[in-house]
Design a protein around this motif. Sequence first.
Motif, PDB file in Angstrom:
ATOM      1  N   MET A   1       0.841  -1.195   0.000  1.00 15.04           N
ATOM      2  CA  MET A   1       0.000   0.000   0.000  1.00 15.04           C
ATOM      3  C   MET A   1       0.879   1.249   0.000  1.00 15.04           C
ATOM      4  O   MET A   1       1.810   1.382   0.795  1.00 15.04           O
ATOM      5  N   ALA A   2       0.634   2.170  -0.926  1.00 16.27           N
ATOM      6  CA  ALA A   2       1.461   3.367  -1.053  1.00 16.27           C
ATOM      7  C   ALA A   2       1.282   4.280   0.156  1.00 16.27           C
ATOM      8  O   ALA A   2       0.205   4.384   0.728  1.00 16.27           O
ATOM      9  N   GLU A   3       2.368   4.937   0.533  1.00 22.00           N
ATOM     10  CA  GLU A   3       2.337   5.868   1.655  1.00 22.00           C
ATOM     11  C   GLU A   3       1.594   7.130   1.254  1.00 22.00           C
ATOM     12  O   GLU A   3       1.874   7.741   0.226  1.00 22.00           O
ATOM     13  N   GLY A   4       0.614   7.534   2.080  1.00 16.21           N
ATOM     14  CA  GLY A   4      -0.146   8.728   1.784  1.00 16.21           C
ATOM     15  C   GLY A   4       0.644   9.987   2.094  1.00 16.21           C
ATOM     16  O   GLY A   4       1.676   9.950   2.777  1.00 16.21           O
ATOM     17  N   LEU A   5       0.149  11.116   1.607  1.00 14.16           N
ATOM     18  CA  LEU A   5       0.828  12.398   1.806  1.00 14.16           C
ATOM     19  C   LEU A   5       0.959  12.714   3.294  1.00 14.16           C
ATOM     20  O   LEU A   5       2.023  13.134   3.751  1.00 14.16           O
ATOM     21  N   ARG A   6      -0.112  12.511   4.037  1.00 12.78           N
ATOM     22  CA  ARG A   6      -0.088  12.815   5.466  1.00 12.78           C
ATOM     23  C   ARG A   6       0.945  11.967   6.190  1.00 12.78           C
ATOM     24  O   ARG A   6       1.704  12.465   7.030  1.00 12.78           O
ATOM     25  N   GLU A   7       0.944  10.665   5.891  1.00 14.51           N
ATOM     26  CA  GLU A   7       1.890   9.767   6.542  1.00 14.51           C
ATOM     27  C   GLU A   7       3.328  10.134   6.184  1.00 14.51           C
ATOM     28  O   GLU A   7       4.231  10.090   7.030  1.00 14.51           O
ATOM     29  N   ARG A   8       3.537  10.506   4.919  1.00 16.92           N
ATOM     30  CA  ARG A   8       4.887  10.882   4.493  1.00 16.92           C
ATOM     31  C   ARG A   8       5.355  12.139   5.198  1.00 16.92           C
ATOM     32  O   ARG A   8       6.504  12.223   5.650  1.00 16.92           O
ATOM     33  N   LYS A   9       4.477  13.114   5.346  1.00 15.67           N
ATOM     34  CA  LYS A   9       4.844  14.361   6.028  1.00 15.67           C
ATOM     35  C   LYS A   9       5.142  14.106   7.500  1.00 15.67           C
ATOM     36  O   LYS A   9       6.084  14.681   8.069  1.00 15.67           O
ATOM     37  N   LYS A  10       4.369  13.234   8.131  1.00 16.38           N
ATOM     38  CA  LYS A  10       4.613  12.901   9.533  1.00 16.38           C
ATOM     39  C   LYS A  10       5.954  12.192   9.692  1.00 16.38           C
ATOM     40  O   LYS A  10       6.720  12.490  10.623  1.00 16.38           O
ATOM     41  N   ARG A  11       6.241  11.281   8.788  1.00 20.58           N
ATOM     42  CA  ARG A  11       7.520  10.567   8.846  1.00 20.58           C
ATOM     43  C   ARG A  11       8.687  11.527   8.648  1.00 20.58           C
ATOM     44  O   ARG A  11       9.705  11.453   9.342  1.00 20.58           O
ATOM     45  N   GLN A  12       8.533  12.453   7.686  1.00 17.73           N
ATOM     46  CA  GLN A  12       9.592  13.415   7.417  1.00 17.73           C
ATOM     47  C   GLN A  12       9.802  14.365   8.599  1.00 17.73           C
ATOM     48  O   GLN A  12      10.936  14.716   8.932  1.00 17.73           O
ATOM     49  N   THR A  13       8.708  14.777   9.220  1.00 13.06           N
ATOM     50  CA  THR A  13       8.810  15.655  10.387  1.00 13.06           C
ATOM     51  C   THR A  13       9.522  14.945  11.535  1.00 13.06           C
ATOM     52  O   THR A  13      10.404  15.517  12.189  1.00 13.06           O
ATOM     53  N   LYS A  14       9.141  13.711  11.774  1.00 13.74           N
ATOM     54  CA  LYS A  14       9.776  12.938  12.842  1.00 13.74           C
ATOM     55  C   LYS A  14      11.265  12.782  12.581  1.00 13.74           C
ATOM     56  O   LYS A  14      12.095  12.955  13.492  1.00 13.74           O
ATOM     57  N   GLN A  15      11.629  12.462  11.339  1.00 12.69           N
ATOM     58  CA  GLN A  15      13.046  12.290  11.005  1.00 12.69           C
ATOM     59  C   GLN A  15      13.803  13.597  11.148  1.00 12.69           C
ATOM     60  O   GLN A  15      14.942  13.628  11.622  1.00 12.69           O
ATOM     61  N   HIS A  16      13.179  14.692  10.741  1.00 11.58           N
ATOM     62  CA  HIS A  16      13.812  16.008  10.852  1.00 11.58           C
ATOM     63  C   HIS A  16      14.089  16.354  12.310  1.00 11.58           C
ATOM     64  O   HIS A  16      15.202  16.798  12.653  1.00 11.58           O
ATOM     65  N   ILE A  17      13.114  16.149  13.181  1.00  8.85           N
ATOM     66  CA  ILE A  17      13.308  16.435  14.599  1.00  8.85           C
ATOM     67  C   ILE A  17      14.428  15.569  15.167  1.00  8.85           C
ATOM     68  O   ILE A  17      15.301  16.047  15.909  1.00  8.85           O
ATOM     69  N   SER A  18      14.421  14.292  14.801  1.00  4.87           N
ATOM     70  CA  SER A  18      15.463  13.378  15.277  1.00  4.87           C
ATOM     71  C   SER A  18      16.849  13.808  14.806  1.00  4.87           C
ATOM     72  O   SER A  18      17.818  13.798  15.577  1.00  4.87           O
ATOM     73  N   ASP A  19      16.950  14.197  13.548  1.00  6.56           N
ATOM     74  CA  ASP A  19      18.247  14.618  12.996  1.00  6.56           C
ATOM     75  C   ASP A  19      18.765  15.870  13.699  1.00  6.56           C
ATOM     76  O   ASP A  19      19.959  15.979  14.020  1.00  6.56           O
ATOM     77  N   VAL A  20      17.879  16.838  13.917  1.00  7.58           N
ATOM     78  CA  VAL A  20      18.265  18.071  14.598  1.00  7.58           C
ATOM     79  C   VAL A  20      18.724  17.763  16.020  1.00  7.58           C
ATOM     80  O   VAL A  20      19.753  18.268  16.490  1.00  7.58           O
ATOM     81  N   ALA A  21      17.959  16.923  16.720  1.00  3.04           N
ATOM     82  CA  ALA A  21      18.306  16.568  18.096  1.00  3.04           C
ATOM     83  C   ALA A  21      19.651  15.855  18.155  1.00  3.04           C
ATOM     84  O   ALA A  21      20.485  16.160  19.021  1.00  3.04           O
ATOM     85  N   THR A  22      19.863  14.930  17.245  1.00  2.00           N
ATOM     86  CA  THR A  22      21.133  14.192  17.233  1.00  2.00           C
ATOM     87  C   THR A  22      22.311  15.137  17.031  1.00  2.00           C
ATOM     88  O   THR A  22      23.344  15.010  17.699  1.00  2.00           O
ATOM     89  N   GLY A  23      22.155  16.099  16.140  1.00  4.21           N
ATOM     90  CA  GLY A  23      23.215  17.071  15.921  1.00  4.21           C
ATOM     91  C   GLY A  23      23.540  17.859  17.178  1.00  4.21           C
ATOM     92  O   GLY A  23      24.714  18.082  17.511  1.00  4.21           O
ATOM     93  N   LEU A  24      22.514  18.271  17.904  1.00  2.00           N
ATOM     94  CA  LEU A  24      22.719  19.013  19.152  1.00  2.00           C
ATOM     95  C   LEU A  24      23.355  18.131  20.214  1.00  2.00           C
ATOM     96  O   LEU A  24      24.251  18.575  20.951  1.00  2.00           O
ATOM     97  N   PHE A  25      22.915  16.885  20.300  1.00  4.55           N
ATOM     98  CA  PHE A  25      23.492  15.963  21.285  1.00  4.55           C
ATOM     99  C   PHE A  25      24.971  15.718  20.993  1.00  4.55           C
ATOM    100  O   PHE A  25      25.797  15.671  21.913  1.00  4.55           O
ATOM    101  N   MET A  26      25.308  15.550  19.724  1.00  5.49           N
ATOM    102  CA  MET A  26      26.701  15.303  19.356  1.00  5.49           C
ATOM    103  C   MET A  26      27.578  16.519  19.675  1.00  5.49           C
ATOM    104  O   MET A  26      28.742  16.378  20.055  1.00  5.49           O
ATOM    105  N   GLU A  27      26.994  17.688  19.537  1.00  6.04           N
ATOM    106  CA  GLU A  27      27.749  18.921  19.756  1.00  6.04           C
ATOM    107  C   GLU A  27      27.934  19.243  21.239  1.00  6.04           C
ATOM    108  O   GLU A  27      29.020  19.626  21.673  1.00  6.04           O
ATOM    109  N   ARG A  28      26.870  19.048  22.020  1.00  6.02           N
ATOM    110  CA  ARG A  28      26.890  19.544  23.396  1.00  6.02           C
ATOM    111  C   ARG A  28      26.709  18.468  24.457  1.00  6.02           C
ATOM    112  O   ARG A  28      26.888  18.742  25.651  1.00  6.02           O
ATOM    113  N   GLY A  29      26.357  17.262  24.061  1.00  5.13           N
ATOM    114  CA  GLY A  29      26.072  16.223  25.040  1.00  5.13           C
ATOM    115  C   GLY A  29      24.579  16.112  25.289  1.00  5.13           C
ATOM    116  O   GLY A  29      23.837  17.086  25.138  1.00  5.13           O
ATOM    117  N   PHE A  30      24.136  14.916  25.698  1.00  3.40           N
ATOM    118  CA  PHE A  30      22.698  14.658  25.835  1.00  3.40           C
ATOM    119  C   PHE A  30      22.067  15.490  26.938  1.00  3.40           C
ATOM    120  O   PHE A  30      21.020  16.114  26.749  1.00  3.40           O
TER     121      PHE A  30
END
Length: 213
Positions: A1-30
């Motif tokens: 079943m193809a991923e819908g627009l809403r599901e894709r946007k939610k997945r992208q948002t979640k990944q974006h938040i995770s990526d940003v957080a990981t960058g901050l953790f790597m820079e300054r510590g958890f």
Amino acid sequence: MAEGLRERKKRQTKQHISDVATGLFMERGFDAVTIAEIAEAAEVSVNTVYNYFPAKEDLFVDREEEVVDRPSRLVRERAAGRSAAQALMDQLRQDIRERHPYVGLTEGYERFRQVIVESPTLMARLFAIQGQTVHRLGATLREEAAADPRDPTPEFIAHQLIGLQNAVLRSIIRGLAEGGGVDEVAEDALRNVGVMESLLSDTVLNYAVKNTP
């Protein structure tokens, strides 16, 4: 079943938040980074962060389910004629040869490990993940071997196999920390896999051999 627009946007948002957080953790510590700072950097609300990641450590271990299930999946998907131990050892050797992130032979892993070690919260989560991995592998081995519910063998073997993998990973971390090159440490790790495999009993090595169709 193809991923819908809403599901894709939610997945992208979640990944974006995770990526940003990981960058901050790597820079300054958890522990030094707050959820509010992550939300601001990701240009979302604090509530949005919590909607995707109920606990702060979820941002760091966003692939927890994948990690927990991986040994069990490898056992379930093993080729006919292969035992559970052989399936896991084969994959461990492949991960080392391919310098897979799972074994820490990638650029930046030392900083990733340091962030974990410096945070009691992440260390506790890591131990919990390891426990879940052993528990799930034990359940998978019990099912694959059709073991009696009262037989403790599947759980004991799961502890041995995960413990072996963890010991090899620690040898890799130690080798890199002592200044060894990636190729040198990888060769040592492959030898260590062979040594540890040789210490396993025939019962462990030949447990849950998959039948030929």
